[in-house]
Design a protein around this motif. Structure first.
Motif, short mmCIF file in Angstrom:
data_model
loop_
_atom_site.label_atom_id
_atom_site.label_comp_id
_atom_site.label_asym_id
_atom_site.label_seq_id
_atom_site.Cartn_x
_atom_site.Cartn_y
_atom_site.Cartn_z
N ILE A 298 11.33 1.87 6.92
CA ILE A 298 10.52 0.72 6.49
C ILE A 298 11.12 0.12 5.23
O ILE A 298 11.20 -1.11 5.08
CB ILE A 298 9.06 1.14 6.27
N GLY A 299 11.56 0.97 4.33
CA GLY A 299 12.22 0.48 3.12
C GLY A 299 13.47 -0.31 3.44
O GLY A 299 13.77 -1.33 2.78
N TYR A 300 14.21 0.13 4.45
CA TYR A 300 15.42 -0.59 4.87
C TYR A 300 15.05 -1.97 5.40
O TYR A 300 15.66 -2.99 5.04
CB TYR A 300 16.16 0.24 5.93
N GLU B 194 8.49 0.12 -9.80
CA GLU B 194 9.25 -0.91 -9.09
C GLU B 194 10.15 -0.31 -8.02
O GLU B 194 10.71 -1.04 -7.20
CB GLU B 194 10.08 -1.73 -10.08
N TRP B 195 10.31 1.02 -8.04
CA TRP B 195 11.22 1.67 -7.10
C TRP B 195 10.51 2.81 -6.35
O TRP B 195 10.75 3.98 -6.61
CB TRP B 195 12.45 2.22 -7.83
N PRO B 196 9.63 2.49 -5.40
CA PRO B 196 9.10 3.55 -4.54
C PRO B 196 10.24 4.31 -3.87
O PRO B 196 11.30 3.74 -3.58
CB PRO B 196 8.26 2.78 -3.52
N LYS B 197 10.04 5.56 -3.62
CA LYS B 197 11.11 6.41 -3.09
C LYS B 197 11.70 5.88 -1.79
O LYS B 197 12.89 6.04 -1.54
CB LYS B 197 10.59 7.83 -2.89
N PHE B 198 10.87 5.23 -0.97
CA PHE B 198 11.38 4.78 0.33
C PHE B 198 12.31 3.57 0.22
O PHE B 198 12.96 3.19 1.19
CB PHE B 198 10.23 4.49 1.30
N GLN B 199 12.37 2.94 -0.95
CA GLN B 199 13.28 1.82 -1.14
C GLN B 199 14.64 2.24 -1.68
O GLN B 199 15.62 1.50 -1.58
CB GLN B 199 12.66 0.81 -2.12
N LEU B 200 14.71 3.42 -2.27
CA LEU B 200 15.92 3.80 -3.01
C LEU B 200 17.15 4.09 -2.14
O LEU B 200 18.27 3.72 -2.53
CB LEU B 200 15.61 5.00 -3.89
N PRO B 201 17.02 4.74 -0.99
CA PRO B 201 18.24 4.99 -0.20
C PRO B 201 18.99 3.71 0.14
O PRO B 201 20.21 3.63 -0.01
CB PRO B 201 17.71 5.69 1.05
N THR B 202 18.25 2.69 0.60
CA THR B 202 18.90 1.44 0.99
C THR B 202 19.59 0.79 -0.20
O THR B 202 20.70 0.26 -0.06
CB THR B 202 17.86 0.49 1.60
N ALA C 89 0.83 -1.20 0.00
CA ALA C 89 0.00 0.00 0.00
C ALA C 89 0.86 1.25 0.00
O ALA C 89 0.56 2.23 -0.70
CB ALA C 89 -0.93 -0.01 1.21
N LEU C 90 1.95 1.22 0.75
CA LEU C 90 2.89 2.34 0.72
C LEU C 90 3.47 2.50 -0.69
O LEU C 90 3.62 3.62 -1.19
CB LEU C 90 4.03 2.10 1.71
N GLY C 91 3.79 1.37 -1.29
CA GLY C 91 4.39 1.42 -2.61
C GLY C 91 3.46 1.94 -3.68
O GLY C 91 3.91 2.40 -4.74
#
Length: 612
Positions: A495-497, A426-434, A340-342
């Motif tokens: 959360i992405g981490y 495929e790359w929500p912003k919260f996944q990119l830093p990690t 849902a976040l994604g």
């Protein structure tokens, strides 16, 4: 094993690397013992006897100039005869290694010996299987969506082969011509795989053929092969009909060879199985054990890995649940809530070229912030820089989500972290830093560049690598970034981490599920989607990757677990005396080694700190 994104060893050849004029002499001021001299002689032989058969390696490392200039016009020999000849050479080299008196070695030399011995024993064990041996560790299929020169050479010529002079451009065209030979050689080896009973699953064949068809769909003028030389010679103002000459070679030689390869593969498509795991191959269960040993440098069984994955996934999901509830997301599974976040537009880049450029700019800003934090956690910082690039459009359909290529040893080319932007959803912003911390700093680039820049170390040890060490470090680097406080004002990023850690734990489950427990491709996809909430398109690419690299996906979390365990042990033993910079520098100073060697070295380091 070889990590596909880096120049390390090949299981087929045991290839070592060396620059023209470089030697493996003892470090300045040190006189090796008789055993040490014998070890260096073996290592020197590995380098000297294998380098000159790998012109692509010379280019990758920036050593294709001067006395090696002629090699810049060639590609590697991919014939079965070369594979077999290299194996004979490597067996002889490892026999000489076994004759070295390990007891007479220094501490550093013992690390070198143990690492090379582990690699040698594992690689030679893999020679028993009548299929695979394609140069990327235990991969059973010479040609797949991730293996084969059809997908690697165009990118190699575009991103690694430098063009500064007319001679460089001529060498480029010679390599385009040689590309046709490489394709035919691999087609021959693919047919040998088929005869040995190693035909890829139908979905792997379909993905591979789609990529091959895509390479030819735009005609020769639309290929990277033609566009790259035309663009770069124009940028350098090099007079000549470079683009048209490349186009002629592609039409007359490359496309026919690629068509032959595609047709040979297509001929087996109708009769191919849909079973995903290597258990179905001749001696397939043993092949999976070989994959685990090679990639993870452990002797764990598939069943043990499966249980470890389930336990770690449960623990990480519980941690993510707490953070999701704090964001008001309380209903449904952890994976569903992350999904849902994604799907939330706040966390998505539009799937446009402009937005993709913004995404890359944002990643570069994250890297600049990380660079300011590194000195608090490391005594040594790499000199080589790293660039963030988009995965080439021509191969993005089957390529992983992100990967890293090492810098050249001569300093002429920086490291490169590639991100797959086929679909920004495929790359929500919260996944990119990690992802960035994993692939660049303090992850892959930090570790690999430091390994290459180590002074007074034989070149062989600068390029020898093991997936569990490097991928485990990169995952530990994600944990370290969190501990550095990068998510202090970004709970969704945290959360992405955690999702990233969950992703790697899930890999343990699905890899062992398919190869040891005989799960189907669809079972594995559904488990990962349910556990993580990732887009099914991204998960499907991942699952199909694990099908052709059995065991590789397990190296990440098992390696991370070992790094974290070793740090906890040191902290417990040293208490307030624990210095995280010293711990990291000691771990980096080993270079890429098996986990068994890393554990011995770091346990001895901890004991020495306690005694000091």
């Amino acid at each position: 094993m070889i990590d596909r994104r880096r120049l390390m060893f090949t299981a087929a050849a045991g290839a070592g690397l060396m620059a023209s004029g470089q030697t493996l002499a003892a470090p300045q001021g040190a006189t090796p013992t008789a055993a040490g001299a014998a070890l260096r002689a073996v290592m020197d032989k590995v380098v000297q006897q294998t380098l000159m058969t790998s012109p692509e390696t010379l280019t990758q490392l920036g050593f294709d100039r001067g006395a090696n200039a002629a090699m810049k016009a060639r590609l590697d020999d991919r014939s079965q005869a070369k594979v077999l000849a290299d194996r004979d050479i490597f067996r002889s080299q490892m026999a000489e290694l076994k004759a070295v008196d390990r007891a007479g070695l220094s501490a550093d030399e013992a690390v070198w010996y143990d690492s090379l011995e582990y690699f040698g024993d594992t690689a030679i064990a893999g020679y028993a299987f009548p299929y695979g041996g394609n140069g990327f560790g235990p991969a059973p299929y010479t040609i797949s969506q991730l293996t084969g020169s059809y997908q690697s050479i165009p990118d190699f010529l575009d991103s690694v082969h430098s063009i500064d002079t007319a001679e460089d451009a001529e060498a480029y065209l010679s390599r385009v011509s040689a590309f046709a030979t490489a394709l035919d050689q691999e087609t021959g080896r693919m047919l040998l795989d088929f005869e040995a009973g190693a035909v890829p699953p139908d979905f792997v064949i379909a993905r591979t053929l789609a990529q091959m068809d895509g390479l030819m769909a735009g005609g020769a003028t639309g290929t990277t092969l033609v566009q790259s030389v035309a663009r770069r010679t124009a940028e350098k103002s090099l007079a000549g009909e470079w683009g048209s000459r490349a186009e002629a070679i592609v039409n007359d030689a490359v496309f026919p060879a690629l068509s032959r390869q595609a047709e040979a593969l297509r001929a087996r498509q109708a009769g191919a199985t849909h079973d995903a795991g290597v258990w179905r191959l001749p001696d397939g269960e043993a092949f999976y054990r070989f994959g685990i040993q090679s990639y993870t440098t452990t002797n764990l069984s598939g069943d043990e890995i499966h249980e470890i994955g389930l336990a770690q996934l449960a623990e990480l999901s519980a941690r993510a649940d707490v953070l999701l509830r704090a964001q008001g997301l309380t209903q449904g599974s952890v994976g569903a809530r992350i999904a849902a976040l994604g799907d939330d537009p706040r966390y998505l880049y539009p799937n446009t070229d402009e937005a993709k450029e913004q995404l890359l700019a944002d990643l570069n800003a994250q890297m600049a912030d990380m660079a300011r934090r590194l000195p608090e956690y490391f005594g040594r910082i790499p000199q080589a820089g790293v660039e963030i690039r988009r995965v080439p459009v021509a191969i993005e359909a089957g390529a992983p989500g992100g990967y890293y290529n090492s810098p050249s040893l001569d300093g002429s080319r920086p490291g490169a972290y590639y991100i797959n932007l086929r679909d920004t959803a495929e790359w929500p912003k919260f996944q990119l830093p990690t992802l960035t911390y994993h692939e660049a700093a303090p992850g892959h680039h930090h570790q690999i560049a430091l390994s290459q820049e180590r002074p007074d170390v034989p070149l062989l040890m600068k390029v020898l690598g093991f997936s569990a060490y490097s991928e485990g470090w990169a995952l530990y680097a994600e944990q370290l970034a969190d501990e550095m406080g990068v998510y202090e004002n970004d709970p969704v990023g945290q959360i992405g981490y955690l999702q990233s850690l969950m992703f790697r734990a899930t890999r343990l489950v699905v890899d062992s599920g398919m190869h040891a427990k005989r799960w189907s491709r669809e079972e594995a996809i559904r488990f990962m989607v349910d556990a993580l909430g990732d887009a099914e398109s991204a998960v499907t690419t991942e699952i199909e990757r694990y099908c052709v690299w059995p065991g590789q996906a397990c190296s990440y979390k098992l390696g991370h677990t070992k790094w974290a365990e070793l740090r906890t042990n040191a902290q417990t033993a040293l208490g307030d005396r624990f210095d995280i910079r010293a711990f990291h520098d000691a771990g980096m100073n080993t270079g890429g080694v098996p986990l068994t060697v890393l554990e011995r070295v770091m346990t001895e380091w901890t004991a020495a700190q306690v005694a000091a």
